[in-house]
Design an enzyme around this catalytic site. Structure first.
Site, PDB file in Angstrom:
ATOM      1  N   LYS A 154     -41.810  48.145  40.205  1.00  0.00           N
ATOM      2  CA  LYS A 154     -40.851  48.473  39.140  1.00  0.00           C
ATOM      3  C   LYS A 154     -40.162  49.805  39.438  1.00  0.00           C
ATOM      4  CE  LYS A 154     -42.896  45.964  35.268  1.00  0.00           C
ATOM      5  NZ  LYS A 154     -43.615  46.102  33.993  1.00  0.00           N
ATOM      6  N   SER A 205     -30.314  53.805  36.855  1.00  0.00           N
ATOM      7  CA  SER A 205     -31.035  52.611  37.329  1.00  0.00           C
ATOM      8  C   SER A 205     -31.042  52.546  38.852  1.00  0.00           C
ATOM      9  CB  SER A 205     -30.336  51.356  36.777  1.00  0.00           C
ATOM     10  OG  SER A 205     -30.807  50.198  37.423  1.00  0.00           O
ATOM     11  N   ALA A 206     -32.089  51.938  39.389  1.00  0.00           N
ATOM     12  CA  ALA A 206     -32.176  51.737  40.841  1.00  0.00           C
ATOM     13  C   ALA A 206     -31.416  50.482  41.274  1.00  0.00           C
ATOM     14  CB  ALA A 206     -33.646  51.581  41.233  1.00  0.00           C
ATOM     15  N   SER A 207     -30.976  49.693  40.293  1.00  0.00           N
ATOM     16  CA  SER A 207     -30.426  48.376  40.630  1.00  0.00           C
ATOM     17  C   SER A 207     -28.969  48.418  41.069  1.00  0.00           C
ATOM     18  CB  SER A 207     -30.547  47.455  39.417  1.00  0.00           C
ATOM     19  OG  SER A 207     -29.882  46.240  39.678  1.00  0.00           O
ATOM     20  N   LYS A 208     -28.671  47.626  42.095  1.00  0.00           N
ATOM     21  CA  LYS A 208     -27.282  47.460  42.530  1.00  0.00           C
ATOM     22  C   LYS A 208     -26.569  46.432  41.661  1.00  0.00           C
ATOM     23  CE  LYS A 208     -27.943  49.068  47.178  1.00  0.00           C
ATOM     24  NZ  LYS A 208     -27.937  48.868  48.616  1.00  0.00           N
ATOM     25  N   ASN A 209     -27.317  45.756  40.783  1.00  0.00           N
ATOM     26  CA  ASN A 209     -26.734  44.754  39.881  1.00  0.00           C
ATOM     27  C   ASN A 209     -26.509  45.309  38.476  1.00  0.00           C
ATOM     28  OD1 ASN A 209     -26.858  42.379  41.725  1.00  0.00           O
ATOM     29  ND2 ASN A 209     -29.060  42.748  41.641  1.00  0.00           N
ATOM     30  N   THR A 264     -35.077  42.252  32.171  1.00  0.00           N
ATOM     31  CA  THR A 264     -34.877  41.719  33.522  1.00  0.00           C
ATOM     32  C   THR A 264     -36.039  42.017  34.465  1.00  0.00           C
ATOM     33  OG1 THR A 264     -33.524  43.670  33.747  1.00  0.00           O
ATOM     34  CG2 THR A 264     -32.361  41.568  33.642  1.00  0.00           C
ATOM     35  N   LYS A 320     -36.017  56.210  43.137  1.00  0.00           N
ATOM     36  CA  LYS A 320     -37.172  56.693  42.371  1.00  0.00           C
ATOM     37  C   LYS A 320     -38.423  56.446  43.208  1.00  0.00           C
ATOM     38  CE  LYS A 320     -34.735  55.046  38.252  1.00  0.00           C
ATOM     39  NZ  LYS A 320     -34.676  54.055  37.154  1.00  0.00           N
ATOM     40  N   GLU A 360     -37.947  55.171  30.443  1.00  0.00           N
ATOM     41  CA  GLU A 360     -38.380  54.472  31.667  1.00  0.00           C
ATOM     42  C   GLU A 360     -39.544  53.525  31.438  1.00  0.00           C
ATOM     43  OE1 GLU A 360     -38.332  53.652  34.702  1.00  0.00           O
ATOM     44  OE2 GLU A 360     -36.608  54.725  35.463  1.00  0.00           O
ATOM     45  N   ASP A 361     -39.532  52.375  32.105  1.00  0.00           N
ATOM     46  CA  ASP A 361     -40.682  51.458  32.016  1.00  0.00           C
ATOM     47  C   ASP A 361     -41.509  51.482  33.299  1.00  0.00           C
ATOM     48  OD1 ASP A 361     -38.731  50.127  33.598  1.00  0.00           O
ATOM     49  OD2 ASP A 361     -39.831  48.254  33.314  1.00  0.00           O
ATOM     50  N   VAL A 405     -38.384  50.593  41.812  1.00  0.00           N
ATOM     51  CA  VAL A 405     -38.280  50.862  43.241  1.00  0.00           C
ATOM     52  C   VAL A 405     -37.133  50.027  43.833  1.00  0.00           C
ATOM     53  CG1 VAL A 405     -39.589  50.592  45.408  1.00  0.00           C
ATOM     54  CG2 VAL A 405     -40.731  51.431  43.360  1.00  0.00           C
ATOM     55  N   ASP A 420     -33.078  53.963  31.821  1.00  0.00           N
ATOM     56  CA  ASP A 420     -33.267  52.990  32.891  1.00  0.00           C
ATOM     57  C   ASP A 420     -32.750  51.644  32.354  1.00  0.00           C
ATOM     58  OD1 ASP A 420     -34.376  51.701  35.224  1.00  0.00           O
ATOM     59  OD2 ASP A 420     -36.019  51.025  33.932  1.00  0.00           O
ATOM     60  N   LEU A 421     -32.480  50.697  33.233  1.00  0.00           N
ATOM     61  CA  LEU A 421     -31.946  49.411  32.775  1.00  0.00           C
ATOM     62  C   LEU A 421     -33.036  48.331  32.676  1.00  0.00           C
ATOM     63  CD1 LEU A 421     -29.405  47.572  32.192  1.00  0.00           C
ATOM     64  CD2 LEU A 421     -29.469  47.033  34.633  1.00  0.00           C
ATOM     65  N   ASP A 422     -33.542  47.926  33.861  1.00  0.00           N
ATOM     66  CA  ASP A 422     -34.476  46.792  33.929  1.00  0.00           C
ATOM     67  C   ASP A 422     -35.791  47.126  33.222  1.00  0.00           C
ATOM     68  OD1 ASP A 422     -32.782  45.155  35.631  1.00  0.00           O
ATOM     69  OD2 ASP A 422     -33.296  46.502  37.270  1.00  0.00           O
ATOM     70  N   ARG A 441     -34.608  47.746  46.244  1.00  0.00           N
ATOM     71  CA  ARG A 441     -34.850  46.426  46.854  1.00  0.00           C
ATOM     72  C   ARG A 441     -35.516  46.572  48.229  1.00  0.00           C
ATOM     73  NH1 ARG A 441     -29.492  43.131  47.123  1.00  0.00           N
ATOM     74  NH2 ARG A 441     -29.279  44.096  45.075  1.00  0.00           N
TER      75      ARG A 441
HETATM   76  C1  BG6 Z   1     -35.008  48.426  39.426  1.00  0.00           C
HETATM   77  C2  BG6 Z   1     -36.069  47.383  39.212  1.00  0.00           C
HETATM   78  O1  BG6 Z   1     -34.379  48.706  38.212  1.00  0.00           O
HETATM   79  O2  BG6 Z   1     -34.041  47.970  40.349  1.00  0.00           O
HETATM   80  C3  BG6 Z   1     -36.674  46.955  40.538  1.00  0.00           C
HETATM   81  O3  BG6 Z   1     -37.064  47.902  38.371  1.00  0.00           O
HETATM   82  C4  BG6 Z   1     -35.570  46.521  41.486  1.00  0.00           C
HETATM   83  O4  BG6 Z   1     -37.580  45.909  40.304  1.00  0.00           O
HETATM   84  C5  BG6 Z   1     -34.542  47.629  41.642  1.00  0.00           C
HETATM   85  O5  BG6 Z   1     -36.115  46.214  42.764  1.00  0.00           O
HETATM   86  C6  BG6 Z   1     -33.390  47.233  42.544  1.00  0.00           C
HETATM   87  O6  BG6 Z   1     -32.670  46.227  41.914  1.00  0.00           O
HETATM   88  P1  BG6 Z   1     -31.585  45.310  42.617  1.00  0.00           P
HETATM   89  O7  BG6 Z   1     -30.953  44.579  41.456  1.00  0.00           O
HETATM   90  O8  BG6 Z   1     -30.600  46.240  43.294  1.00  0.00           O
HETATM   91  O9  BG6 Z   1     -32.276  44.428  43.576  1.00  0.00           O
HETATM   92 MG    MG Z   2     -37.146  49.660  34.874  1.00  0.00          MG
END
Ligand code: BG6
Ligand code: MG
Length: 218
Positions: free
Chosen positions: A45, A114-118, A17, A145, A169-170, A47, A9-11, A49
């Site tokens: 966490k 990772s769930a993040s788009k960033n 982050t 997730k 995973e955190d 989850v 996982d990333l964040d 956006r």
């Molecule tokens: C997860 C974070 O990695 O990414 C969440 O733990 C976050 O907190 C999710 O909401 C989505 O991230 P982003 O960068 O696409 O808003």
């Molecule tokens: Mg995480």
């Protein structure tokens, strides 16, 4: 030689982050008159956006229009981007590079889940993008997730069976996703919060090379 798939996982696992997500969500929630605790934040966490905002609205029993929802999503991300703008390699969590390098030297599969788009831009900022064979992030999955899709996609792209994959995973949602994918789950954080994980460590400084090698040999 054994080849296992190690999915990170990333964040909150590779970089710190998770604290920036928390700050940005808290600010946004306050702006609409909702307050939530750090304990509630554990549920955000891992989850997506969209799902995070739905949860916050639900906690505050708020109903808003589709347009307002969209504009709150944009505000949250703009605020978050402000926090990560100046990130560099100093924000990589302790001993993460040591473990990544060991896995690479020992020819193991290494993926991001990772769930993040960033995720892509963050890995670039901290100069870790080249360490990963495979990147699965919030742009490449349809189900977030705790659904196992993100990790199953990672395993598929690594061409390694799910049962031979190990997830770091955190987030509670992330540990659930790893378990649902039938992978070994390693929680990074609080033992009680992450009790569903197969193993829990406070951070990577607690994870020995011997333990990693034992996972490879299994
Ligand atoms: C997860 C974070 O990695 O990414 C969440 O733990 C976050 O907190 C999710 O909401 C989505 O991230 P982003 O960068 O696409 O808003
Ligand atoms: Mg995480």
């Amino acid at each position: 030689m054994n080849t296992k798939g190690f999915i990170f996982d990333l964040d909150g696992v590779i970089v710190d982050t998770a604290k920036y997500h928390f700050l940005a969500w808290q600010k946004l929630a306050k702006s609409i008159g909702v307050d939530f605790t750090e304990t509630q934040n554990e549920q955000l966490k891992g989850v997506s956006r969209v799902k995070s905002l739905e949860k916050i609205l639900n906690w505050g029993q708020k109903t808003i229009s589709k347009d307002e929802f969209e504009s709150l999503m944009v505000s949250k991300n703009d605020d978050y981007l402000g926090h990560i703008n100046d990130m560099d390699a100093t924000e990589i969590l302790p001993d993460v590079p040591k473990i990544l390098n060991y896995l690479i030297e020992n020819k193991q599969g290494v993926a991001l889940g990772s769930a993040s788009k960033n995720a892509g831009p963050i890995l670039e900022k901290v100069n870790l993008l080249s360490k990963f064979d495979v990147i699965v992030d919030g742009n490449s999955v349809t189900k977030g997730k705790p659904d196992p899709e993100v990790f199953l996609t990672g395993a598929k792209l690594l061409k390694i069976e799910a049962k031979n994959c190990i997830v770091f995973e955190d987030a509670v949602a992330g540990v659930k996703a790893a378990n649902a994918a039938n992978m070994i789950s390693i929680g990074i954080g609080d033992k009680e919060t992450l009790h569903e994980a197969d193993y829990v460590f406070s951070d990577f400084t607690e994870i020995s090379i011997e333990f990693i090698q034992e996972l490879i040999n299994r």
